[in-house]
Design an enzyme around this catalytic site. Structure first.
Site, PDB file in Angstrom:
ATOM      1  N   CYS A 250       0.768  -1.313  -0.260  1.00 21.08           N
ATOM      2  CA  CYS A 250      -0.158   0.136   0.211  1.00 21.08           C
ATOM      3  C   CYS A 250       0.769   1.476   0.109  1.00 21.08           C
ATOM      4  CB  CYS A 250      -0.771   0.136   1.006  1.00 21.08           C
ATOM      5  SG  CYS A 250      -2.468  -1.280   0.807  1.00 21.08           S
ATOM      6  N   HIS A 417      -2.910   6.951   5.251  1.00 14.85           N
ATOM      7  CA  HIS A 417      -3.614   6.008   4.778  1.00 14.85           C
ATOM      8  C   HIS A 417      -4.358   5.661   4.528  1.00 14.85           C
ATOM      9  CE1 HIS A 417      -3.969   1.817   2.037  1.00 14.85           C
ATOM     10  NE2 HIS A 417      -2.887   1.408   3.648  1.00 14.85           N
ATOM     11  N   ASN A 450     -10.383   0.517   1.744  1.00 15.26           N
ATOM     12  CA  ASN A 450      -8.748   0.546   1.635  1.00 15.26           C
ATOM     13  C   ASN A 450      -8.744   0.624  -0.066  1.00 15.26           C
ATOM     14  OD1 ASN A 450      -6.247   0.098   1.478  1.00 15.26           O
ATOM     15  ND2 ASN A 450      -6.257  -1.354   2.844  1.00 15.26           N
TER      16      ASN A 450
END
Length: 518
Positions: A250, A417, A450
């Site tokens: 990520c 994030h 996400n």
């Protein structure tokens, strides 16, 4: 790795971390107070980055003084100087050599400015939304999950911070699901081309103008590559410098930015496009190992395309200027390397396993990254207070509480994030942030889930849609992922930034913020 028995025991009170890890209320795993224990070598590394630019900082004022003095000279002064130089050849050669050397060093060490002209986030169609009841019904109808696994997924969804409007790819809406290579390619094309179409439309940039292309997608890496798919679709020129980053988790969006930035230091007068996405179709887990079920509940469809430029003429229309990129890699540590690990379970089904140590490992990576970033961005007053208390504690063993720098003095906006609610909570606490500072992360997680490396762009789009980005504001994007890595990017707004016409929040920003599960 997390064992199935341990996870089964944890299922009744599971919570989600920023990359999909598990928290248990009976023995709650949270980020450590990473600013309370700092390694001096990472403070030194931050100052090393700072000192590396001192030569450039010193040369600029020196050259400015020379220009000012020269502009004040009259014809008589110039004539006298000429006569003096005629009879001092050694002085002329020495001064000329110094000027040439200084100018050469300045030109070679001066980094080119990198501007963010614009970016676009992909918003999937409404028919791909996956409300909780539909998600659970489809999971049950597949027949791959036992009752314990279904209950585990239900609890994860309830506590994840996700809302009812997140998206999953078309292949996962079918019963039974069809996770084929063709469907995965279809998902990749839908996301990447959707974001790029909007980007080219908003910026009036022709695909032939692109000199550098960087694509990052962790789990789907077909042949030809995703970057080749973009080159083929938009008929990019034959000498385009294209890169395809895979398996980097990520945090790869910031890595892709860093690579594009470095390439823009070499390639003059050109544009770079960065495409950040993740592919879900072939990476859905159809087994019953709890540590591998969590990504199913958290990861959702999304992607972003970013246009960067090193052309000085683009400063006038660009939204932001890239100020710093700081990358931290903990892969040398075995536990960090294995905490997010793609593997097969006992039944031979592939998925991504998440370690019970994930939160502690994430905290250590964040601590290192923030410690290195601090000297570059914090005001001198904050650095002095932090450094004095750190030295007193480390060198003189004084019983003093380390000073926690106020990062709110360095940044106006935070894009953390949106991997999961728990890490957002812990960063808010550890960095002493206010709810408004993590609002973009929470609402992005709620609305889009996400979306892996692209989540930091949905968060920036949220902040812009709220009308909060003003000229001179600094934005901190921080992401973390497998490896284990933690990466930061710092941007400076060049103007009062308005949202793009195709903002993913365009028709729903008025509904946010919304309450989320505590």
């Amino acid at each position: 790795m997390v064992g199935a028995p341990a996870q089964a025991a944890a299922a009744a009170a599971a919570n989600c971390d920023g990359s999909g890890g598990v928290q248990v209320h009976q023995s709650r795993r949270v980020l450590p107070d990473f600013l309370q224990s700092v390694n001096l070598k990472y403070v030194k590394l931050g100052y090393h980055y700072l000192v590396s630019h001192i030569l450039t900082l010193c040369l600029v004022p020196l050259m400015a003084v020379i220009v000012v003095e020269a502009s004040q000279m009259n014809p008589d002064d110039i004539h006298q100087l000429w006569l003096h130089l005629q009879y001092n050849l050694v002085s002329v050669i020495t001064i000329s050599a110094i000027l040439v050397f200084g100018s050469t060093v300045y030109m070679m060490t001066r980094p080119r400015s990198v501007y963010l002209v614009d970016y676009a986030c992909y918003r999937p169609p409404a028919d791909l939304q996956a409300p909780f009841h539909r998600f659970m019904e489809h999971s049950r109808l597949t027949g791959d999950f036992d009752e314990s696994s279904l209950e585990f997924q239900r609890k994860i969804l309830e506590r994840s911070g996700l809302g009812e409007e997140t998206y999953v790819p078309a292949a996962m809406h079918s019963i039974p699901p069809r996770p084929s290579m063709a469907a995965a390619r279809e998902e990749a094309e839908q996301v990447m081309f959707g974001a790029l179409d909007n980007l080219f439309l908003n910026t009036n940039i022709k695909p032939k103008d692109i000199g550098i292309l960087v694509v990052n997608c962790s789990l789907f890496n077909p042949t030809p590559s995703l970057s080749a798919m973009i080159v083929n679709k938009y008929k990019l020129r034959g000498n385009v410098k294209s890169f395809n980053l895979g398996g980097m988790g990520c945090s790869a969006g910031v890595i892709a930015l860093d690579l594009a930035k470095d390439m823009l230091q070499i390639q003059r007068n050109t544009y770079a496009v960065v495409v950040s996405t993740e592919n879900i179709t072939q990476n859905w887990y159809f087994g019953n190992k709890k540590s591998m079920l969590i990504p199913n509940c958290l990861f959702r469809l999304g992607g972003a395309a970013v246009l960067l430029s090193n052309k000085s003429v683009d400063r006038r229309r660009a939204k932001y200027k890239l100020v710093h990129v700081v990358r931290t890699h903990r892969g040398a540590d075995d536990k960090a390397f294995q905490c997010v690990y793609q593997e097969q379970d006992g039944a031979g089904k592939t998925g991504v396993s998440l370690s019970k140590d994930l939160m502690a490992i994430a905290g250590e990576a964040l601590k290192i990254n923030i410690t290195t970033l601090g000297p570059l961005v914090l005001p001198i007053s904050e650095q002095l207070l932090f450094f004095v208390t750190l030295v007193a504690k480390k060198l003189f063993k004084a019983n003093v509480k380390p000073y926690i720098p106020d990062f709110k003095l360095a940044f106006d906006h935070f894009c953390i994030h949106a991997g999961g609610r728990a890490v957002i909570d812990e960063l808010e606490k550890n960095l002493q942030l206010q709810p408004v500072h993590v609002e973009a992360s929470r609402m992005t997680l709620h609305r889009f889930g996400n979306t892996s490396s692209s989540s930091i762009w949905y968060e920036l789009a949220y902040t812009e849609a709220k009308g909060r980005v003003r000229k001179g504001h600094r934005v901190w994007q921080i992401a973390f992922g497998s490896g284990f890595k933690c990466n930061s990017a710092v941007w400076e707004a060049l103007r009062h930034v308005k949202p793009s016409p195709d903002s993913p929040w365009e028709d729903c920003i008025h509904k946010y913020p919304v309450p989320t599960v505590a």
